[in-house]
Structures are given as C-alpha cells and as structure tokens.
Design a protein around this motif. Structure first.
Motif, mmCIF file in Angstrom:
data_model
loop_
_atom_site.group_PDB
_atom_site.id
_atom_site.type_symbol
_atom_site.label_atom_id
_atom_site.label_comp_id
_atom_site.label_asym_id
_atom_site.label_seq_id
_atom_site.Cartn_x
_atom_site.Cartn_y
_atom_site.Cartn_z
ATOM 1 N N PRO A 161 25.655 -6.865 -13.282
ATOM 2 C CA PRO A 161 25.824 -6.225 -11.933
ATOM 3 C C PRO A 161 25.535 -4.762 -12.217
ATOM 4 N N SER A 162 25.691 -4.270 -13.636
ATOM 5 C CA SER A 162 25.174 -2.887 -13.935
ATOM 6 C C SER A 162 23.907 -2.357 -13.897
ATOM 7 N N PHE A 163 23.120 -3.545 -14.100
ATOM 8 C CA PHE A 163 21.699 -2.963 -13.932
ATOM 9 C C PHE A 163 21.351 -2.359 -12.637
ATOM 10 N N SER A 164 20.134 -1.734 -12.583
ATOM 11 C CA SER A 164 19.428 -1.049 -11.464
ATOM 12 C C SER A 164 18.430 -2.025 -11.174
ATOM 13 N N HIS A 165 17.969 -1.799 -9.938
ATOM 14 C CA HIS A 165 16.629 -2.815 -9.432
ATOM 15 C C HIS A 165 15.652 -2.697 -10.583
ATOM 16 N N SER A 166 15.149 -1.636 -11.087
ATOM 17 C CA SER A 166 14.184 -1.356 -11.959
ATOM 18 C C SER A 166 14.445 -1.896 -13.136
ATOM 19 N N GLN A 167 15.356 -2.323 -13.406
ATOM 20 C CA GLN A 167 15.525 -2.914 -14.776
ATOM 21 C C GLN A 167 15.670 -4.340 -14.821
ATOM 22 N N TRP B 52 19.670 -12.105 -7.523
ATOM 23 C CA TRP B 52 20.397 -10.832 -7.981
ATOM 24 C C TRP B 52 20.416 -9.807 -6.613
ATOM 25 N N ASN B 53 19.499 -9.629 -6.015
ATOM 26 C CA ASN B 53 19.269 -8.633 -5.175
ATOM 27 C C ASN B 53 20.327 -8.966 -3.913
ATOM 28 N N PHE B 54 20.059 -10.234 -3.426
ATOM 29 C CA PHE B 54 20.940 -10.860 -2.334
ATOM 30 C C PHE B 54 22.474 -10.605 -2.781
ATOM 31 N N PHE B 55 22.822 -11.109 -4.040
ATOM 32 C CA PHE B 55 24.031 -11.283 -4.636
ATOM 33 C C PHE B 55 24.695 -9.771 -4.660
ATOM 34 N N MET B 56 23.771 -8.662 -5.076
ATOM 35 C CA MET B 56 24.499 -7.408 -5.243
ATOM 36 C C MET B 56 24.533 -6.817 -3.646
ATOM 37 N N LYS B 57 23.740 -7.164 -2.971
ATOM 38 C CA LYS B 57 24.007 -6.433 -1.521
ATOM 39 C C LYS B 57 25.200 -7.186 -0.993
ATOM 40 N N ASP B 58 25.255 -8.552 -1.115
ATOM 41 C CA ASP B 58 26.748 -9.001 -0.296
ATOM 42 C C ASP B 58 27.707 -8.782 -0.991
ATOM 43 N N CYS B 59 27.613 -8.568 -2.230
ATOM 44 C CA CYS B 59 29.100 -8.012 -3.002
ATOM 45 C C CYS B 59 29.487 -6.820 -3.154
ATOM 46 N N TYR B 60 28.446 -6.004 -3.275
ATOM 47 C CA TYR B 60 28.718 -4.641 -3.709
ATOM 48 C C TYR B 60 28.176 -3.425 -2.871
ATOM 49 N N SER B 61 27.822 -3.842 -1.684
ATOM 50 C CA SER B 61 27.319 -2.707 -0.695
ATOM 51 C C SER B 61 28.065 -3.045 0.619
ATOM 52 N N GLY C 30 28.377 -14.673 -15.776
ATOM 53 C CA GLY C 30 27.849 -15.872 -15.079
ATOM 54 C C GLY C 30 26.435 -15.685 -15.083
ATOM 55 N N VAL C 31 25.899 -16.612 -14.470
ATOM 56 C CA VAL C 31 24.138 -16.930 -14.379
ATOM 57 C C VAL C 31 23.734 -16.497 -13.013
ATOM 58 N N LEU C 32 22.345 -16.603 -12.753
ATOM 59 C CA LEU C 32 21.825 -16.576 -11.554
ATOM 60 C C LEU C 32 20.817 -17.682 -11.820
ATOM 61 N N LEU C 33 20.681 -18.610 -10.743
ATOM 62 C CA LEU C 33 19.318 -19.323 -10.540
ATOM 63 C C LEU C 33 18.530 -19.063 -9.662
ATOM 64 N N GLY C 34 17.220 -19.149 -10.155
ATOM 65 C CA GLY C 34 16.095 -19.003 -9.243
ATOM 66 C C GLY C 34 15.252 -20.090 -9.155
ATOM 67 N N LEU C 35 14.868 -20.705 -8.092
ATOM 68 C CA LEU C 35 14.089 -21.911 -8.077
ATOM 69 C C LEU C 35 12.922 -21.573 -7.213
ATOM 70 N N ASP C 36 11.604 -22.054 -7.836
ATOM 71 C CA ASP C 36 10.389 -22.106 -6.840
ATOM 72 C C ASP C 36 9.853 -23.518 -6.913
ATOM 73 N N SER D 163 30.127 -23.880 -12.451
ATOM 74 C CA SER D 163 31.452 -22.784 -12.292
ATOM 75 C C SER D 163 31.081 -21.426 -12.554
ATOM 76 N N SER D 164 30.000 -21.260 -13.482
ATOM 77 C CA SER D 164 29.599 -19.912 -13.895
ATOM 78 C C SER D 164 28.335 -19.460 -13.314
ATOM 79 N N VAL D 165 27.932 -20.224 -12.230
ATOM 80 C CA VAL D 165 26.713 -19.582 -11.408
ATOM 81 C C VAL D 165 27.454 -18.843 -10.359
ATOM 82 N N ARG D 166 26.746 -17.474 -10.212
ATOM 83 C CA ARG D 166 27.160 -16.577 -9.411
ATOM 84 C C ARG D 166 26.272 -16.673 -7.889
ATOM 85 N N ALA D 167 24.934 -16.972 -8.059
ATOM 86 C CA ALA D 167 23.964 -17.014 -6.835
ATOM 87 C C ALA D 167 22.741 -17.867 -7.523
#
Lengths: 378, 378
Positions: free
Chosen positions: B73-79, B369-378, B52-58, B124-128
């Motif tokens: 999800p397999s990425f690390s923060h620095s990637q 991405w950060n928030f999603f990873m924190k909510d779902c994988y930590s 799926g995908v992520l949306l960022g809005l400014d 439906s393919s949006v994750r966060a």
C-alpha cells in the motif's frame, strides 16, 4: 405443391403426426426404432404394392424431409410426376457439420422409420433410398453415410448418397441431372451437371468459409451492421430497432450474448425477412447487404456454368437454373431470386429459371427411381 | 518482458509447472481444487508478506494467465513496475462465449489456485482480484462472474471484473485507465478511456459479428479465398498450397471438414503467419486480406477515439494507443501493427503507439492495486 398447399397438408396431418412422433420417440428411447415392423407381422408390409417402395430424403441444415413413393418400373421418366406420395415425414437438422454425426444419423434413421411406418411398409419392401443431405462434400463423407445406411437396410436395397443440392435440381428437372441448381436457405450452394455426367459445385462450404449469399450470411451481416452502428464503425440503420425488437433485446450489446448462446445456423438465418423488410423500407445498409448477397449467389452460379460449359461455347446455349430455398422464394417486393436471375442473364442470356413445384425430397425420390432403373434395367 | 524473455521464462518453469498442473488436475478431479491450502496449516499462508497479495487475470480466447503480486500500500503509482511477480500460472481458454460458462469458470478457478499454490499463499491472504476476461460485454456478464468469484473468496477480498481489453490497456499505461487499447489476437477489440472515467469500445463482438481484423477473421478470409479459388469464384492464390500443406490436407474440399471438425477459434487464427508469408511473397489475395484487416482494425480505433474525443476538439491532442496481440506483434516485413498506426496517424497525427513490455495479466494485477487503493484509501 405450392407453399400454401404444403402448409395446409401439414396442418391437416399435424395431429396424426404428433401421435406418430411421440410413439416413435418412445420406441427410440428404448433403442427400438424399427419395432413397428414387428406389429406388421400379419400384413404384407408392402404398403407400396408388390413392387415395393422408394425413399427420397432431403436433409438440410434446418429440417429433414423423407418421402415414400411406390416403385413402378413400368413408368417412363416423364410419368414420374404422377406417382402418388405414400408418406411424408419431417425431422430436424441432419447436417453432420452442424449437429455432429451421431445426431445427424439418429435424425435420418428416425425420419425414414416414420415415413415407412406411416405408409405401412417395412425396410424389406424398400427398393432404393436416395439420401440427399447437406454437408456431403467429399467421397469420404459419402462413404461414411453409405456404411451406416448399409447397416440399417437389407442387402438388396439400393442406396444412393448425394449432396442435398442434387435433390433440389432433380425436383425442378423431373429427376434429370442436367443444368444448374442454386440453393439459398440457411446455407447456399450452386451445383451443376452436364448431360455426359460431369459435375461442378461452388459455395456450400458453410458460414465460416464464405457462404455470404446464404440466409445465415445475410443475417450475420445484418447483425454485424447493428453492432457497427452501435459502436460507431458504421452508419445507423433501421436494422437495429427491427432486430432488437424481434428478439426482445434492449441493446446491441445483448445481441452478442444472443448470437453465441446457441450455435444453430438456422436461428440466425431466420432473421432474413427482417433484412428484406428494412431494405423495402428504404434502409441503405439493409439494401447493400441484399445487393451483395445477390452478387455472391450469382457468382456461384456463374462459376459452375463456366466450369461445365453449360451455356455452350459462345455462352448462348439454354440451360435450366433450378432455384430453391427460403432466400430465393421470398416472394417479396425486394425479390432476391429475381435479382439473381437478372444478374445471371447478363452473362448467360438463355438461362431458364425454374422454381420447382415439388419439394427437394420428392426430387430425391425421383432420383432413387432413376438410379434404380439405370442400375437394374439398363 | 519481451516475447523472447517470456518464452525463456516459460521454458525454465516448464518442468515445475507440469508437476503442479498434474497435481492440480488430480485435486480437481476429486473436486478438491483448494485442498493445497490445508497443507499450508503450519505456514502463515501469506507468501506475499503481511499485506497479502493481489491477483491479476487475463482471460483470452486462446489462453488464460494469472499473475500474483505482493500488495504494497505504501507504493506510489509510478513504482508499480518494480513490484516482483510472485507467481504466474497459465491455463486454456476462459471466454464463456467460446467454451461455455462451466468450462470458463473451471479454467479461471484452476489458474487462480495454481498461482496461489505456487507462491505459498491462501485465498485468505488475497486482498484484491482483477479478472479481465474476454467475452464480458454487458453488466449481466460482469455480475454473473462476480457472483461466482464471491463464492470462491472470503468476503473481505475486493473483486473486480472487467473485459480483457482493460488489462491490456493497463499493461501499457502502468495501470492508468486513459487512452485507447487495440487488441488483435484470436479476436479483436478496441477499448478507450478518458481521464474523467468515460469509456467506449468498438468491435470485440466475435467472429460472427464482424471482427474481421482479428486473427480468426484474417484466417477465415484466407480459408474462404482457398475455397473460392478452388470452385472458380475467385483468383488462384499461393494460400492454397501454403494452407493445405501446413494442415496436411490434399484438397480444398478437405478444408471444409477440417474447418468444422473443431469449433475452436484459436485453431483457425493460428493460420495468420501463413497469410503474412504469402503476402510477403507477393500474393495479391493474401495482401488484400491483410490490407482489409488493417482498415478494419483502424476503424475500430477511430470509432473509439472519436466517441471519447481522445484527440481533443481539433483532433490534434496526444493520446496513448496500446497495441497488443499476436496479429499486431508479428514483427514481420508485412507489419500489420505498423500499417494500422500509419492508417490511424492520418486521422490523429499525435497518436502515441505503445507496445507494452509486460503482459496484460500484469496490467490486470496493477489494476487490482489501483482499484484497491481507490476503494480503501481514498
């Protein structure tokens, strides 16, 4: 008329006024604002007597007042004060910059219809209208308003459109255009006239363009001080509790939503008494805001007086300074108007401060008399 | 991405974008903003891949940008920096204080639909979604926006609503919330975060409430200076000719009508380059306005850094200061951003100024991405 008398008068006429306002609204909803004239078919429709009537309007950012006086050509200038007020009507804001042109026009037309209806006169018995309205800053503004006034009234009616500052000056000088007027209510402007017809103005460009001495300007600075105290950019101040309590808000953050929820300048300006109270209670932040507003207001007067040479070549001629508006009439221990006069006296020792006994709309009606006499009898 | 690259990219995509915008408008006029999803019935609607995908809005006062990234999800923060941008869509102002809630909501929904449509994804393919929008000053603002985002997306989609300052910080710190960000475009705000989750902000309360260092604030002071020079309250200034010529006006009086003809803050802020040019040409009035804006901007940063203790107990710890917005990126001889850093360095010698290489909307997507990873994988 003192503010107390005015209040009493308004309370007395309140019931009558509410009925009239409701009637007028009904008519207006049907686009029949002037229908009342048909009901006057059997009367002469000359409530003001055979010479007809004059209308004076003071259209400000907070409210619009219309006064109806009888036209008495035999009077001299100095007798104007004895002309009886035949009717007085009140409406909301008619500054086209603030509410837009359509709303401003509706307000002005409605308030004139109300005043004429109250004294049993028709448009045909009007001799002259002086419409003094804030936001008239340029000949094109003036012409636009003249054009639609022309549509409302029969062609024999003399029409004069001026900035509201002119009516305020006239209210303190019995209709004579000489001297300087300083208005500080929701907005502020300084306007001056010389005997030989020169004029100058300073400020009056609204809150975006530096009217910091206005009620809006003072209150916006107070709100800013609350935000700055909250976020650490400024010192703590009594204004925080005072304003949050008055607005029933629980935090400085909520002030932001409150501020932008409603674009009315008058709503913000209504906070000025709280700023004065805080300054009187020794709050340094509030005190500084008021001192700066005094400097701003004095600098407007100074600019006008200097440009017109109202104080003569040596700066020592006498000239009237008419002072009008809630910010200057506060009658408080921290007296903004008095401080402005103190400040101006340093530059112009023979300034003659005048606090008018009648409201600006009466000044506008006196001006209508003056202009009409000049146009028709001189 | 540098401003030049961004411009190039925008020009390239212009034709394609215009077609899409027209299509989207057609759909929206019929209330069918999400109809494009039906046309994707045969495709998988997973333009971003199986994760799926992520949306960022400014969402700022001038424009709103939506970025679509693939969720990996397999990425690390620095990637994060290597995630490809799948789509980018642009719309107008989405600050609800400036344009009202209905218009703000329409703009945000439209720009998200455009971005998803461009990369062939469905809701439906949006994750966060991380929606970073100016004018979010209070938990009630945040909740209101979350509620209607909830109506748009399926229940599995994670939704995060933040002030636009947060996205700007993240764009300079690779999605890490630590340090201070100073934004100065049409509006201004300073926002700071500590490693342990404390946050503080200063300014950002809009033009009525003292954002004098913003583009709007600078330009409004320049307009005021023109009015004051005209009416005798202030010294003459190059700003008069410069601004009147640019706006095709013949007098300072006409500025008043121009100013109030349109309530858009961005339209006024667009005059900042003229103020910089006048200051560079030696105009004292323009120079003073810029110097004061530097002080205002620096005081916002100082307030945030002090409240959070970002510079440590002795004031000598290093911390990132992300600087974003047209006022700070001017790249002119009179460099407002550089002066702000000079000013801040006096208080905090180890401030690390960062001018982000990606736009804030990318920062918002990294945050998602950060928030999603924190909510779902930590």
């Amino acid at each position: 008329m003192t503010p107390e008398q005015e209040k009493e008068k308004e309370e007395k006429g309140e019931q009558e006024e509410q009925v009239l306002v409701l009637d007028a609204m009904k008519r207006y909803r049907n686009g029949e604002i002037w229908d009342f004239e048909d009901d006057m078919a059997v009367s002469d429709g000359h409530g003001g007597g055979e010479n007809g009537v004059l209308l004076g309007l003071d259209g400000g950012t907070t409210s619009t007042v219309c006064i109806c006086l009888p036209m008495v050509p035999s009077f001299s200038h100095s007798q104007l004060q004895s002309l009886p007020i035949l009717a007085r009507a009140v409406a909301g804001c008619s500054n086209h910059n603030s509410v837009g042109e359509i709303a401003a026009r509706e307000t002005l037309e409605q308030v004139m219809a109300d005043a004429l209806s109250k004294c049993g006169s028709k448009r045909s018995s009007v001799r002259a209208v002086c419409l003094a309205v804030s936001g008239v800053n340029h000949p094109t503004d003036q012409q636009r308003i003249l054009n639609w006034l022309r549509d409302i009234f029969p062609s024999h009616v003399k029409l004069y459109v001026r900035n509201d500052a002119v009516a305020a000056l006239a209210s303190g000088t019995m209709g004579r255009l000489h001297g300087c007027v300083l208005i500080a209510g929701t907005g502020t402007i300084a306007y001056g006239f010389t005997e030989d017809g020169k004029e100058a103005r300073a400020a009056g460009a609204g809150p975006v363009l530096g009217d910091w001495g206005s009620g809006y300007g003072i209150a916006a600075q107070a709100l800013t001080a609350v935000v700055k105290a909250h976020d650490g950019r400024g010192p703590s101040t009594r204004l925080t509790n005072s304003i949050l309590q008055a607005l029933d808000l629980s935090s400085a953050e909520e002030l932001i939503g409150w501020t932008y929820a409603d674009p009315s300048w008058a709503r913000i300006a209504a906070l000025v008494p709280l700023v004065v109270s805080c300054a009187e209670a020794g709050d340094e932040v509030a005190n500084k805001i008021l001192l700066e507003s005094v400097q701003e207001l004095a600098s407007s007067v100074k600019a006008v007086v200097e440009r017109l040479g109202l104080s003569g070549q040596d700066g020592k001629d006498a000239f009237p300074l008419v002072m009008v508006g809630g910010v200057l009439e506060a009658n408080r221990r921290w007296d903004i108007g008095k401080e402005v006069v103190n400040c101006i006296s340093k530059y112009f020792p023979r300034v003659l401060p005048i606090r008018p006994k009648v409201e600006p709309a009466v000044g506008a009606a006196w001006l209508a008399w003056n202009f009409f006499m000049k146009d028709c009898y001189s």
